[in-house]
Design a protein around this motif. Sequence first.
Motif, PDB file in Angstrom:
ATOM      1  N   UNK A   1       0.824  -1.211   0.000  1.00 48.57           N
ATOM      2  CA  UNK A   1       0.000   0.000   0.000  1.00 48.57           C
ATOM      3  C   UNK A   1       0.856   1.258   0.000  1.00 48.57           C
ATOM      4  N   UNK A   2       2.175   1.081   0.027  1.00 50.17           N
ATOM      5  CA  UNK A   2       3.105   2.203  -0.070  1.00 50.17           C
ATOM      6  C   UNK A   2       4.427   1.674  -0.628  1.00 50.17           C
ATOM      7  N   UNK A   3       5.450   2.475  -0.604  1.00 51.51           N
ATOM      8  CA  UNK A   3       6.725   2.076  -1.207  1.00 51.51           C
ATOM      9  C   UNK A   3       7.555   1.152  -0.320  1.00 51.51           C
ATOM     10  N   UNK A   4       7.151   0.985   0.943  1.00 56.41           N
ATOM     11  CA  UNK A   4       7.856   0.114   1.898  1.00 56.41           C
ATOM     12  C   UNK A   4       9.328   0.508   2.057  1.00 56.41           C
ATOM     13  N   UNK A   5       9.581   1.798   1.935  1.00 54.56           N
ATOM     14  CA  UNK A   5      10.964   2.277   2.013  1.00 54.56           C
ATOM     15  C   UNK A   5      11.379   2.572   3.445  1.00 54.56           C
ATOM     16  N   UNK A   6      10.532   3.270   4.165  1.00 54.15           N
ATOM     17  CA  UNK A   6      10.881   3.680   5.522  1.00 54.15           C
ATOM     18  C   UNK A   6      10.282   2.728   6.553  1.00 54.15           C
ATOM     19  N   UNK A   7      10.762   2.869   7.776  1.00 54.74           N
ATOM     20  CA  UNK A   7      10.232   2.053   8.866  1.00 54.74           C
ATOM     21  C   UNK A   7       8.751   2.341   9.083  1.00 54.74           C
ATOM     22  N   UNK A   8       8.367   3.608   8.947  1.00 51.37           N
ATOM     23  CA  UNK A   8       6.956   3.979   9.124  1.00 51.37           C
ATOM     24  C   UNK A   8       6.077   3.333   8.063  1.00 51.37           C
ATOM     25  N   UNK A   9       6.571   3.309   6.818  1.00 45.91           N
ATOM     26  CA  UNK A   9       5.791   2.694   5.742  1.00 45.91           C
ATOM     27  C   UNK A   9       5.644   1.192   5.951  1.00 45.91           C
ATOM     28  N   UNK A  10       6.704   0.558   6.427  1.00 46.10           N
ATOM     29  CA  UNK A  10       6.625  -0.876   6.703  1.00 46.10           C
ATOM     30  C   UNK A  10       5.660  -1.156   7.853  1.00 46.10           C
ATOM     31  N   UNK A  11       5.648  -0.264   8.835  1.00 40.91           N
ATOM     32  CA  UNK A  11       4.715  -0.416   9.954  1.00 40.91           C
ATOM     33  C   UNK A  11       3.275  -0.232   9.484  1.00 40.91           C
ATOM     34  N   UNK A  12       3.076   0.728   8.568  1.00 45.22           N
ATOM     35  CA  UNK A  12       1.737   0.949   8.014  1.00 45.22           C
ATOM     36  C   UNK A  12       1.264  -0.295   7.271  1.00 45.22           C
ATOM     37  N   UNK A  13       2.136  -0.892   6.485  1.00 44.10           N
ATOM     38  CA  UNK A  13       1.793  -2.108   5.740  1.00 44.10           C
ATOM     39  C   UNK A  13       1.414  -3.233   6.699  1.00 44.10           C
ATOM     40  N   UNK A  14       2.219  -3.409   7.739  1.00 46.54           N
ATOM     41  CA  UNK A  14       1.946  -4.460   8.717  1.00 46.54           C
ATOM     42  C   UNK A  14       0.629  -4.201   9.440  1.00 46.54           C
TER      43      UNK A  14
END
Length: 263
Positions: A199-212
């Motif tokens: 749902x995002x670029x999975x680049x940053x820690x925040x984006x990975x947390x959002x995906x999870x």
Amino acid sequence: MEHVFSQSDLEAIAKALGDTSEGLTGSEIGNILASLKMTDPDPVLTKWRRLYNAFVTRQNYSQNRRAILEFIRQAMKPARYVKNPERFEARRSNLNLALSFSGLAVDVSGNIISIKKAHTLSEAARRAEELQTNLRTRGVHPDVLRFCRAELVADNYFHAVLEVTKSIADKLRSKTGLSDDGADLVDKALAGNSPLLSINSLTTKSEKSEQSGFANLIKGTFGMFRNPTAHEARILWTMSKEDAEDLLTLASLIHRRLDNARL
């Protein structure tokens, strides 16, 4: 004189049992007709027309509806749905709407019971229109609104909720090509370091947390709403309009994020 179904009743019952997505398969129809020694005059027709012709032929011959009621009992035996209880409830919902105009219904055990005869869909239509209006005010996704139909909110909001939660899994499967269901489907589609959908670029820690968090949100929705509504007896699950609106709004968020997710 014994009871018979009207032409419109037979058509409604045939359409419920022969529904394209939730109805019996062609082979199931053939097997039940054969087991009851009912004539199958047009096996090459669409499922509902095939059933309608078989029902009309038998009722005209016997001048009663007993064989048709037995067909319904055979089709709705809970043992047929052990591996797919959701299909039982969806099929029962469609069938009960058709049977209500004859003062009949199929209960959670697959038995045919007598109920107060329905004369109009106006109340169900009013409930559906009210629900749709409230959800449109919230800007709810069209893939959610299409389940706010009269037949799905005829008695309460259970079936609308069930169908919407199923639609989330359907969209995940459609976008990924997976055939899994429930938490396994979510994990394979959205979890891990290299998910099939992001749902995002999975680049940053925040984006990975959002995906999870998004993956956990869907699993939580399945766990809290889909699993109970699919497996508990219908009569034990009470869904208020307020709860339904909140859940359907949540489902709207999930649908919108999935629409924009990238492979």
